[in-house]
Design a protein around this motif. Structure first.
Motif, mmCIF file in Angstrom:
data_model
loop_
_atom_site.group_PDB
_atom_site.id
_atom_site.type_symbol
_atom_site.label_atom_id
_atom_site.label_comp_id
_atom_site.label_asym_id
_atom_site.label_seq_id
_atom_site.Cartn_x
_atom_site.Cartn_y
_atom_site.Cartn_z
ATOM 1 N N ARG A 24 -15.992 -9.733 34.693
ATOM 2 C CA ARG A 24 -16.209 -9.163 33.365
ATOM 3 C C ARG A 24 -17.575 -8.504 33.193
ATOM 4 N N PRO A 68 -11.547 -5.032 29.932
ATOM 5 C CA PRO A 68 -12.678 -5.916 29.646
ATOM 6 C C PRO A 68 -13.534 -6.197 30.878
ATOM 7 N N TYR A 69 -13.179 -5.594 32.025
ATOM 8 C CA TYR A 69 -13.863 -5.907 33.272
ATOM 9 C C TYR A 69 -14.814 -4.785 33.673
#
Length: 262
Positions: free
Chosen positions: A176, A165-166
């Motif tokens: 993020r 998710p980063y």
């Protein structure tokens, strides 16, 4: 400084006499006009790396000073012009003597074998007053202000990783999205430069400092309360920026884990 030596071999008067003789010889042979082997150097690289305790370990045939930028305590012996050094550590580089600028006097550590000779824990460590010099490599990439002495330097890459998710990654943390990156830069007074490869950034920013306070000290600190994840949960913090030391300090009250478990 010699706890292990004293425990294993017992510090004797002859060791003290040796040290006093070395100190007197070292300090007698120092100069503010000419660098000497064993002197220390404050060295700043083109990339802003700051080395505050570099050691002149020898002179090259062309007269340049060979420097160990991060030395361990060196073994020394007397020489006609001062001392010789046997040093480990690194990295090593060289600078012409004429390019070193006298910056004052400092106290530095050295060692030699004690009365027991060369053996485990057999070296005696001591300090002596020596000249300190300064050198900065030319053409600093990030300017003369930004050095690792008081600033934090981060290498951050922007790339999409599968199942992550980063978007931003580097130096032990991740962000993020662009909004988080911009907020981080703002919170830590960051200055962003292009890196050495595509989608890489060099960010110079304030150091991240955690400081615990007593409840009474916390209550008297008149700054807004925010939150930060500590001990794997959110805790209230009060953030203060020290612009002189380039630190962003998060103050918090350390929890009493015994009370929480009960």
């Amino acid at each position: 400084m010699n706890a292990s030596y004293d425990h294993e071999h017992a510090l004797r008067e002859e060791d003290v006499a040796m040290v006093n003789d070395h100190v007197a010889h070292i300090e007698r042979t120092r100069s503010s006009k000419q660098p000497k082997i064993g002197d220390r150097v404050v060295y700043v690289s083109t990339y802003g790396d700051w080395y505050g305790n570099a050691l002149i370990e020898k002179f090259e045939d062309d007269g340049a000073c060979s420097l160990c930028l991060v030395p361990y305590v060196p073994f020394i012996w007397k020489s006609p012009l001062g001392i010789g050094c046997s040093v480990s550590g690194g990295p090593f580089t060289s600078v012409q003597r004429t390019e070193l600028r006298f910056a004052g006097w400092t106290e530095a550590s050295y060692k030699d074998w004690g009365h027991c000779g060369a053996c485990s824990n057999g070296s005696v460590t001591f300090k002596a007053r020596v000249a300190q010099w300064a050198y900065r490599e030319p053409n600093p990439i990030y300017g003369v202000e930004l050095t690792t002495r008081t600033w934090r330097r981060l290498y951050i890459s922007k790339r999409v990783l599968p199942d992550s998710p980063y978007l931003y990654h580097g130096d032990g943390f991740a962000l993020r999205d662009d909004a988080e990156f911009e907020r981080f830069v703002q919170d830590f007074e960051g200055r962003v430069f292009p890196g050495s490869r595509e989608n890489q950034f060099v960010v110079w920013c304030y150091r991240d400092v955690l400081q615990n306070l007593s409840q009474a000290e916390w209550d008297t600190l008149k700054v807004p309360v925010s939150s930060r994840r500590l001990y794997n949960r959110e805790y209230p913090v009060k953030v203060v920026k020290n612009h002189a030391t380039h630190e962003r300090i998060s103050y918090y009250v350390r929890p009493d884990f015994n009370i929480e478990r009960s």
